[in-house]
Design an enzyme around this catalytic site. Sequence first.
Site, mmCIF file in Angstrom:
data_model
loop_
_atom_site.group_PDB
_atom_site.id
_atom_site.type_symbol
_atom_site.label_atom_id
_atom_site.label_comp_id
_atom_site.label_asym_id
_atom_site.label_seq_id
_atom_site.Cartn_x
_atom_site.Cartn_y
_atom_site.Cartn_z
ATOM 1 N N CYS A 105 0.835 -1.204 0.000
ATOM 2 C CA CYS A 105 0.000 0.000 0.000
ATOM 3 C C CYS A 105 0.871 1.255 0.000
ATOM 4 O O CYS A 105 0.607 2.208 -0.741
ATOM 5 C CB CYS A 105 -0.924 -0.016 1.212
ATOM 6 S SG CYS A 105 -2.061 1.385 1.279
ATOM 7 N N CYS A 202 -6.019 -2.829 7.920
ATOM 8 C CA CYS A 202 -7.196 -1.956 7.934
ATOM 9 C C CYS A 202 -8.388 -2.552 7.198
ATOM 10 O O CYS A 202 -9.526 -2.317 7.579
ATOM 11 C CB CYS A 202 -6.842 -0.585 7.340
ATOM 12 S SG CYS A 202 -6.443 -0.595 5.569
#
Length: 359
Positions: A105, A202
């Site tokens: 990410c 997340c």
Amino acid sequence: MEKKKVAVGMSGGVDSSVAAWLLKEQGYEVIGVTMQIWQQESEQVQEEQGGCCGLSAVEDARRVAAMLDIPYYVMNFRAEFQKNVIDYFTEEYLRGHTPNPCIACNRYVKWEALLKRSMAIGADYIATGHYARIRQLPNGRFALQKSAAEGKDQTYALYNLTQQQLARTLMPVGDYTKQEIRAMAEKIGLRVADKPDSQEICFIPDQDYAGFIERERKGAVPPPGNFVTEDGKVLGRHKGITHYTIGQRKGLGIALGVPIFVTELRTETNEVVLGTNDQVFGTELYGDRLNFMSIPELYGELEVTAKIRYNHKGAPCTIQKAGDDRVFCRFHEPVRAITPGQAVVFYDGDIVAGGGTIL
């Protein structure tokens, strides 16, 4: 002289909020940006999980931007996140690897995509609230330096950033401790001063990785198979290799009268190998998908300290090239749970020399 413009990735948390304030204090023209990357769940669920990238993060970041009197944008990066993080995450697990999605990410979404989008709106730099520092070395290269906040350093998860990305990045939080950052937030009246840090992955708030992979891959996951010893003796049945990782002890659902651990995942035979704690230790690894930071590439042997997971303290080792885009690492002492799919990051003192993915 015209002030430089910087787009700050704002997660709604205390670190990125203070990063925006610090840069404004330093005279930059600051723009706040929140990246929407995976959010589909309700705001209430995300609020309970305290995640860094959810719907409630947008409202927290928007309030901070208004208080700091800076422009604020929400940018949609869901397509980039699906391709570079979620698809990568599930594919690696199906290969018997344990990936680190935050590293992917950071490299491809929080930097590559955000930098491109920020440059398009006239920004000179991007900035984040990561606990790391950027230094330009005497050889001209940009490299990460460990944060001033012991125990909070995030350089491990950022080793894959390119020279171009580092040259266009600011990390103002890296010079402070977490306590100092929270004190600044309180002093300037930020509501997020006491907001908890985000934890775990997340996009899987319930931490059921195997369940997530099964839903994402529409049931195309490895079936149950055998627990075996290193030499192939069957010990019992496992639930499917996506449920396990190297070094795991809990949740095996098998009792042999002695402590046992996962020592290997054999995807070709759908076997999970179990062994003693001693068998979890190793002294060698190979890595690929290399990114060198403080040096342009590796020549000969180099003595470094290597971290093999985020919370690993690091261990002395010798590294050398083992072919194109491959490195061989020999530790001076055995290290626990060398896990394929995780990153191995090499440090020269507190400077990141580079890193790769454990094979």
